[in-house]
Write an enzyme that holds these catalytic residues in place. Structure first.
Site, PDB file in Angstrom:
ATOM      1  N   ASN A   1     -16.800   0.356   2.908  1.00 33.55           N
ATOM      2  CA  ASN A   1     -16.839  -1.195   3.780  1.00 33.55           C
ATOM      3  C   ASN A   1     -17.905  -0.201   5.424  1.00 33.55           C
ATOM      4  OD1 ASN A   1     -16.480  -3.416   5.532  1.00 33.55           O
ATOM      5  ND2 ASN A   1     -14.788  -3.333   5.241  1.00 33.55           N
TER       6      ASN A   1
ATOM      7  N   HIS B   1     -19.567  -9.290   1.633  1.00 29.09           N
ATOM      8  CA  HIS B   1     -19.313  -7.819   2.458  1.00 29.09           C
ATOM      9  C   HIS B   1     -18.587  -7.577   0.976  1.00 29.09           C
ATOM     10  CE1 HIS B   1     -17.619  -5.973   5.366  1.00 29.09           C
ATOM     11  NE2 HIS B   1     -16.568  -6.213   4.251  1.00 29.09           N
TER      12      HIS B   1
ATOM     13  N   CYS C   1     -16.329  -8.124   9.999  1.00 25.78           N
ATOM     14  CA  CYS C   1     -16.789  -7.498   8.691  1.00 25.78           C
ATOM     15  C   CYS C   1     -18.339  -9.229   8.356  1.00 25.78           C
ATOM     16  CB  CYS C   1     -16.509  -7.607   7.346  1.00 25.78           C
ATOM     17  SG  CYS C   1     -15.339  -6.428   7.562  1.00 25.78           S
TER      18      CYS C   1
HETATM   19  O1  UT7 Z   1     -13.076  -5.944   5.545  1.00 25.23           O
HETATM   20  C1  UT7 Z   1     -13.107  -6.504   6.302  1.00 25.23           C
HETATM   21  C2  UT7 Z   1     -10.978  -7.379   5.374  1.00 25.23           C
HETATM   22  N1  UT7 Z   1     -10.959  -6.147   5.003  1.00 25.23           N
HETATM   23  C3  UT7 Z   1     -10.857  -6.206   3.669  1.00 25.23           C
HETATM   24  O2  UT7 Z   1     -11.279  -7.341   3.243  1.00 25.23           O
HETATM   25  C4  UT7 Z   1      -9.694  -5.662   2.617  1.00 25.23           C
HETATM   26  C5  UT7 Z   1      -7.890  -6.439   2.389  1.00 25.23           C
HETATM   27  N2  UT7 Z   1      -7.899  -5.547   1.507  1.00 25.23           N
HETATM   28  C6  UT7 Z   1      -7.231  -5.492   0.547  1.00 25.23           C
HETATM   29  O3  UT7 Z   1      -9.099  -4.349  -0.305  1.00 25.23           O
HETATM   30  C7  UT7 Z   1      -6.431  -4.295  -0.447  1.00 25.23           C
HETATM   31  O4  UT7 Z   1      -5.021  -4.623   0.121  1.00 25.23           O
HETATM   32  C8  UT7 Z   1      -6.323  -2.884  -0.256  1.00 25.23           C
HETATM   33  C9  UT7 Z   1      -7.415  -2.462  -0.706  1.00 25.23           C
HETATM   34  C10 UT7 Z   1      -6.096  -2.481   1.735  1.00 25.23           C
HETATM   35  C11 UT7 Z   1      -5.200  -1.737  -0.763  1.00 25.23           C
HETATM   36  O5  UT7 Z   1      -4.613  -2.687  -1.740  1.00 25.23           O
HETATM   37  P1  UT7 Z   1      -3.521  -3.081  -2.586  1.00 25.23           P
HETATM   38  O6  UT7 Z   1      -3.590  -3.408  -3.434  1.00 25.23           O
HETATM   39  O7  UT7 Z   1      -3.583  -4.454  -1.511  1.00 25.23           O
HETATM   40  O8  UT7 Z   1      -2.362  -1.804  -1.735  1.00 25.23           O
HETATM   41  P2  UT7 Z   1      -0.794  -2.308  -0.981  1.00 25.23           P
HETATM   42  O9  UT7 Z   1      -1.587  -2.304   0.573  1.00 25.23           O
HETATM   43  O10 UT7 Z   1      -0.203  -3.357  -1.190  1.00 25.23           O
HETATM   44  O11 UT7 Z   1      -0.312  -0.889  -1.682  1.00 25.23           O
HETATM   45  C12 UT7 Z   1      -0.340  -0.627  -2.553  1.00 25.23           C
HETATM   46  C13 UT7 Z   1       0.899   0.857  -2.640  1.00 25.23           C
HETATM   47  C14 UT7 Z   1       1.841   1.145  -1.340  1.00 25.23           C
HETATM   48  O12 UT7 Z   1       2.511   1.370  -1.656  1.00 25.23           O
HETATM   49  P3  UT7 Z   1       4.245   1.301  -2.245  1.00 25.23           P
HETATM   50  O13 UT7 Z   1       4.461   0.526  -0.734  1.00 25.23           O
HETATM   51  O14 UT7 Z   1       3.834   0.348  -2.856  1.00 25.23           O
HETATM   52  O15 UT7 Z   1       4.690   2.490  -2.888  1.00 25.23           O
HETATM   53  C15 UT7 Z   1       0.451   1.638  -0.008  1.00 25.23           C
HETATM   54  O16 UT7 Z   1       1.509   2.935   0.203  1.00 25.23           O
HETATM   55  O17 UT7 Z   1      -0.366   1.640  -2.834  1.00 25.23           O
HETATM   56  C16 UT7 Z   1      -0.299   2.630  -1.336  1.00 25.23           C
HETATM   57  N3  UT7 Z   1      -1.213   3.034  -1.064  1.00 25.23           N
HETATM   58  C17 UT7 Z   1      -2.159   3.958  -1.331  1.00 25.23           C
HETATM   59  N4  UT7 Z   1      -1.923   4.724  -2.637  1.00 25.23           N
HETATM   60  C18 UT7 Z   1      -3.044   5.853  -2.689  1.00 25.23           C
HETATM   61  C19 UT7 Z   1      -2.689   2.301   0.432  1.00 25.23           C
HETATM   62  N5  UT7 Z   1      -3.493   3.210   0.156  1.00 25.23           N
HETATM   63  C20 UT7 Z   1      -2.768   4.548  -0.541  1.00 25.23           C
HETATM   64  C21 UT7 Z   1      -4.310   4.996  -1.302  1.00 25.23           C
HETATM   65  N6  UT7 Z   1      -3.740   6.178  -1.937  1.00 25.23           N
HETATM   66  N7  UT7 Z   1      -5.676   5.609  -0.233  1.00 25.23           N
END
Ligand code: UT7
Length: 333
Positions: free
Chosen positions: A287, A257, A116
């Site tokens: 992204n 980004h 990225c």
């Molecule tokens: O560009 C390269 C660099 N990358 C980034 O900068 C990305 C950085 N990370 C993020 O943007 C975020 O961490 C995400 C958008 C990827 C995820 O958001 P989050 O608020 O950190 O969610 P999480 O990964 O902590 O997951 C929370 C919950 C989980 O369920 P449990 O374990 O709490 O029951 C996930 O399984 O959300 C669940 N989950 C989803 N639910 C519905 C993960 N993906 C999805 C989804 N739909 N698509």
């Protein structure tokens, strides 16, 4: 060629996104996810995918338009840099493919992989070639065909990304107050396990097993990368502002980004920049990895929203980890 005090500036730019739009509802129908989750956690409403194109084919229309807009003979391009982690092939480079498609005769070039942060790393590289006089006109393309490496059954990654590319031309500025002033770039391989593609490289070549295990797709520990991104992107950006004596009111645009609306918001807050000065198009494209920053610049330029002399801060964070911030003053009238 006089090289003293040469400053590199963006003299032209353009972008390309595939026509096919995939809304959050596309994923809602196939996976256990919702439009609401995707929008509130990431800021994304839709993205573009080009399932039958290589990245060079996304870069080509952007490059052609950028060259045409500048009104130069394409033969005046002497260096092509392609920032991408989804090259058409491991080799030859995407730069070679693009050079051939464009029909540019006397240039050289290479690909640069910094995920990225690819566009910013390539911008800093190109800037040095211009400043030193080693290159006169650099064609720099940033873009990715992320759909090539997404597991469309993994809701935690496939909803985040999109396909797209941007192209800029970098050359020496006549006005010393215009161009790239500073870059603050970093890498830290301690992040290697949190955002990566497990197989397909020399450490783990493709095999029937790696395919069966779905090891040719993006793997991300979202929460860990999120925490690192919020701190990393804001830190380098604050440093760039400090060492260039920039106050929030001096900055016309923050160009972050586009990975997550909440990371963008945290960076803007640390800079003290209000949301109306932040370029955001993650809602429409997701992204696009090395494509996000040139896509923003090109769209804002097309809309007539960047003025000559505007101070811009470009910031990124991505796999590696790689991250950084660039300060430039806009030079297209
Ligand atoms: O560009 C390269 C660099 N990358 C980034 O900068 C990305 C950085 N990370 C993020 O943007 C975020 O961490 C995400 C958008 C990827 C995820 O958001 P989050 O608020 O950190 O969610 P999480 O990964 O902590 O997951 C929370 C919950 C989980 O369920 P449990 O374990 O709490 O029951 C996930 O399984 O959300 C669940 N989950 C989803 N639910 C519905 C993960 N993906 C999805 C989804 N739909 N698509």
């Amino acid at each position: 060629m006089k090289t003293e005090n040469r400053r590199a500036y963006i003299s032209s730019l353009a972008h390309y996104v595939p026509e096919e739009v995939y809304s959050n509802q596309f994923f809602e129908k196939r996976l256990d996810t919702s439009d609401e989750w995707i929008r509130t956690r990431t800021g994304i409403s839709e993205r573009r995918f080009a399932f039958n194109k290589g990245t060079s084919e996304l870069m080509l229309p952007a490059a052609e338009k950028a060259i045409a807009r500048r009104g130069i003979d394409k033969q005046d391009i002497d260096l092509i840099i392609c920032a991408t982690i989804t090259p058409d092939h491991v080799f030859p480079s995407t730069a070679c493919l693009l050079q051939n498609k464009l029909g540019i005769k006397h240039c050289w070039g290479f690909d640069l992989a910094a995920a990225c942060s690819g566009f910013l790393f390539a911008l800093e590289t190109a800037r040095r070639f211009i400043e030193s006089g080693a290159a006169q006109r650099v064609l720099l393309c940033g873009g990715d065909r992320m759909s090539a490496i997404l597991d469309f059954e993994d809701r935690s990654t496939c909803v985040l990304f999109g396909d797209g590319a941007g192209a800029i031309i970098l050359e020496a500025s006549d006005d010393p107050e215009i161009g790239v002033f500073d870059a603050n770039l970093r890498i830290d391989g301690a992040g290697k396990d949190f955002l990566y593609m497990p197989a397909g490289g020399s450490a783990k070549p493709p095999s029937a097993e790696t395919v069966a295990n779905k090891e040719h797709y993006v793997v991300q520990d979202g929460r860990t990368v999120f925490r690192a991104a919020v701190v990393g992107m804001a830190d380098v950006t604050a440093e760039v502002m400090e060492r260039n004596n920039l106050r929030a009111e001096d900055v016309a645009w923050l160009v972050p980004h586009q990975a997550n609306m909440r990371i963008i918001g945290a960076t803007a807050e640390r800079m003290g920049v209000s949301s109306d000065k932040v370029m955001v198009n993650i809602d429409r494209y997701g992204n696009t990895t090395a494509g996000t920053i040139p896509l923003c610049l090109s769209e804002w330029y097309d809309a007539g929203k960047i003025q000559y002399g505007d101070r811009l801060i470009l910031s990124s964070f991505g796999a590696g980890y790689t991250w950084g911030s660039v300060y430039l003053r806009w030079g297209i009238k």
